[in-house]
Scaffold this motif. Structure first.
Motif, PDB file in Angstrom:
ATOM      1  N   PRO A   1       4.321   5.780 -68.363  1.00  0.00           N
ATOM      2  CA  PRO A   1       4.600   4.339 -68.323  1.00  0.00           C
ATOM      3  C   PRO A   1       4.888   3.823 -66.912  1.00  0.00           C
ATOM      4  CG  PRO A   1       5.733   5.353 -70.166  1.00  0.00           C
ATOM      5  CD  PRO A   1       5.182   6.478 -69.339  1.00  0.00           C
ATOM      6  N   LEU A   2       5.626   4.598 -66.121  1.00  0.00           N
ATOM      7  CA  LEU A   2       5.921   4.170 -64.754  1.00  0.00           C
ATOM      8  C   LEU A   2       4.664   4.170 -63.894  1.00  0.00           C
ATOM      9  CD1 LEU A   2       9.337   5.971 -64.093  1.00  0.00           C
ATOM     10  CD2 LEU A   2       8.941   3.502 -64.263  1.00  0.00           C
ATOM     11  N   LEU A   3       3.818   5.194 -64.056  1.00  0.00           N
ATOM     12  CA  LEU A   3       2.565   5.230 -63.299  1.00  0.00           C
ATOM     13  C   LEU A   3       1.664   4.062 -63.671  1.00  0.00           C
ATOM     14  CD1 LEU A   3       1.270   8.918 -63.001  1.00  0.00           C
ATOM     15  CD2 LEU A   3       1.895   7.360 -61.152  1.00  0.00           C
ATOM     16  N   ALA A   4       1.609   3.758 -64.960  1.00  0.00           N
ATOM     17  CA  ALA A   4       0.768   2.653 -65.415  1.00  0.00           C
ATOM     18  C   ALA A   4       1.264   1.327 -64.846  1.00  0.00           C
ATOM     19  CB  ALA A   4       0.749   2.606 -66.937  1.00  0.00           C
ATOM     20  N   ALA A   5       2.576   1.127 -64.853  1.00  0.00           N
ATOM     21  CA  ALA A   5       3.138  -0.104 -64.304  1.00  0.00           C
ATOM     22  C   ALA A   5       2.896  -0.191 -62.802  1.00  0.00           C
ATOM     23  CB  ALA A   5       4.631  -0.175 -64.613  1.00  0.00           C
ATOM     24  N   TYR A   6       3.015   0.945 -62.108  1.00  0.00           N
ATOM     25  CA  TYR A   6       2.767   0.961 -60.667  1.00  0.00           C
ATOM     26  C   TYR A   6       1.303   0.633 -60.372  1.00  0.00           C
ATOM     27  CZ  TYR A   6       2.434   2.763 -55.887  1.00  0.00           C
ATOM     28  OH  TYR A   6       2.206   2.884 -54.533  1.00  0.00           O
ATOM     29  N   ALA A   7       0.380   1.217 -61.147  1.00  0.00           N
ATOM     30  CA  ALA A   7      -1.043   0.961 -60.953  1.00  0.00           C
ATOM     31  C   ALA A   7      -1.379  -0.504 -61.198  1.00  0.00           C
ATOM     32  CB  ALA A   7      -1.873   1.851 -61.876  1.00  0.00           C
ATOM     33  N   ALA A   8      -0.668  -1.122 -62.153  1.00  0.00           N
ATOM     34  CA  ALA A   8      -0.929  -2.521 -62.486  1.00  0.00           C
ATOM     35  C   ALA A   8      -0.241  -3.485 -61.522  1.00  0.00           C
ATOM     36  CB  ALA A   8      -0.461  -2.800 -63.915  1.00  0.00           C
ATOM     37  N   GLY A   9       0.621  -2.949 -60.649  1.00  0.00           N
ATOM     38  CA  GLY A   9       1.333  -3.804 -59.706  1.00  0.00           C
ATOM     39  C   GLY A   9       2.503  -4.542 -60.326  1.00  0.00           C
ATOM     40  N   SER A  10       2.965  -4.085 -61.482  1.00  0.00           N
ATOM     41  CA  SER A  10       4.050  -4.775 -62.185  1.00  0.00           C
ATOM     42  C   SER A  10       5.392  -4.059 -62.083  1.00  0.00           C
ATOM     43  CB  SER A  10       3.688  -4.953 -63.664  1.00  0.00           C
ATOM     44  OG  SER A  10       3.482  -3.691 -64.291  1.00  0.00           O
ATOM     45  N   LEU A  11       5.436  -2.943 -61.361  1.00  0.00           N
ATOM     46  CA  LEU A  11       6.677  -2.187 -61.229  1.00  0.00           C
ATOM     47  C   LEU A  11       7.544  -2.813 -60.139  1.00  0.00           C
ATOM     48  CD1 LEU A  11       8.079   0.366 -62.373  1.00  0.00           C
ATOM     49  CD2 LEU A  11       7.074   1.641 -60.475  1.00  0.00           C
ATOM     50  N   GLU A  12       8.844  -2.945 -60.425  1.00  0.00           N
ATOM     51  CA  GLU A  12       9.767  -3.523 -59.452  1.00  0.00           C
ATOM     52  C   GLU A  12       9.688  -2.759 -58.131  1.00  0.00           C
ATOM     53  OE1 GLU A  12      10.516  -2.609 -62.496  1.00  0.00           O
ATOM     54  OE2 GLU A  12      11.780  -4.100 -63.517  1.00  0.00           O
ATOM     55  N   SER A  13       9.862  -3.474 -57.019  1.00  0.00           N
ATOM     56  CA  SER A  13       9.613  -2.898 -55.696  1.00  0.00           C
ATOM     57  C   SER A  13      10.483  -1.696 -55.392  1.00  0.00           C
ATOM     58  CB  SER A  13       9.812  -3.973 -54.612  1.00  0.00           C
ATOM     59  OG  SER A  13      11.143  -4.476 -54.641  1.00  0.00           O
TER      60      SER A  13
END
Length: 216
Positions: free
Chosen positions: A15-27
């Motif tokens: 889930p964290l990798l997917a969010a990072y790939a989508a650009g939606s993970l908090e900085s």
């Protein structure tokens, strides 16, 4: 690029990798993920798969006509001078390139927080914080819990807690169901990159008193 995949046992979750790939993970979390990926062949390959899947979804999306005004705005943007290229940073010592970028190429500004432990805050705001921690070998971080997720990436040395041992390149994902007191293993000081989305929940009184001062 230095990789330590053969020695890494604890990786970034899907889930964290997917969010990072989508650009939606908090900085603050994104910095930890970027640093880990720069050290880990396995997670770099998994990230590439997420990015490829995202690109495929975009290609399959139904196209829509845009208004003449929108086209005009886009053309006007293209006429603007190109922005200055971003400075490129490389790994320095134990600090991966993403960390060096956050440090703007300078050494960390360490500040003592007690018992030989030091920290260098890279970013902190209402959404969360990310910092470097320096923990002397054999020293422990006060027992604490979490309000959300804490990501901790080991850059030097190692630490152990109730869930196991974490060495260089390993990342611990601690949720609000974990109360722990990480201890740096004897030997080299443990240097970590840690990101939290909210202040920690310390068990004892003294850390709670100093918590606002150290912003942890």
């Amino acid at each position: 690029m230095t990789t330590l995949s053969q020695d890494i046992n604890h990786h970034i979750s899907e889930p964290l990798l997917a969010a990072y790939a989508a650009g939606s993970l908090e900085s603050h979390y994104a910095l930890v993920v970027a640093a880990h990926v720069s050290m880990c062949d396995e997670c770099r390959a998994r990230l590439a798969a997420h990015e490829a899947a995202g690109a495929a979804v975009m290609e399959c999306s139904v196209s829509k006509n845009i208004s003449p005004r929108a086209k005009s705005d886009v053309m006007a943007m293209l006429d603007q001078p190109a922005p200055a290229p971003e400075v490129s940073y490389t790994r320095s010592g134990v600090f991966p390139a993403p960390v060096m970028a956050a440090l703007k190429g300078k050494p960390p500004k360490w500040k003592p927080v007690g018992f030989g432990v030091r920290q260098s805050i890279l970013h902190a705001d209402k959404s969360g914080s990310v910092r470097l921690l320096y923990i002397p070998g054999g020293e422990a971080v006060p027992e604490h819990g979490h309000r959300g997720i804490e990501l901790t990436l080991v850059l030097q040395g190692s630490f152990s807690d109730e869930t196991g041992r974490f060495g260089v390149g390993d990342v611990e994902i601690a949720g609000d169901d974990l109360d722990h007191a990480p201890i740096a293993d004897k030997g080299d000081a443990c240097i970590c990159l840690a990101a939290t989305g909210a202040p920690l929940r310390f068990t004892s009184l003294v850390p709670r008193i100093f918590q606002p001062i150290f912003r942890i």
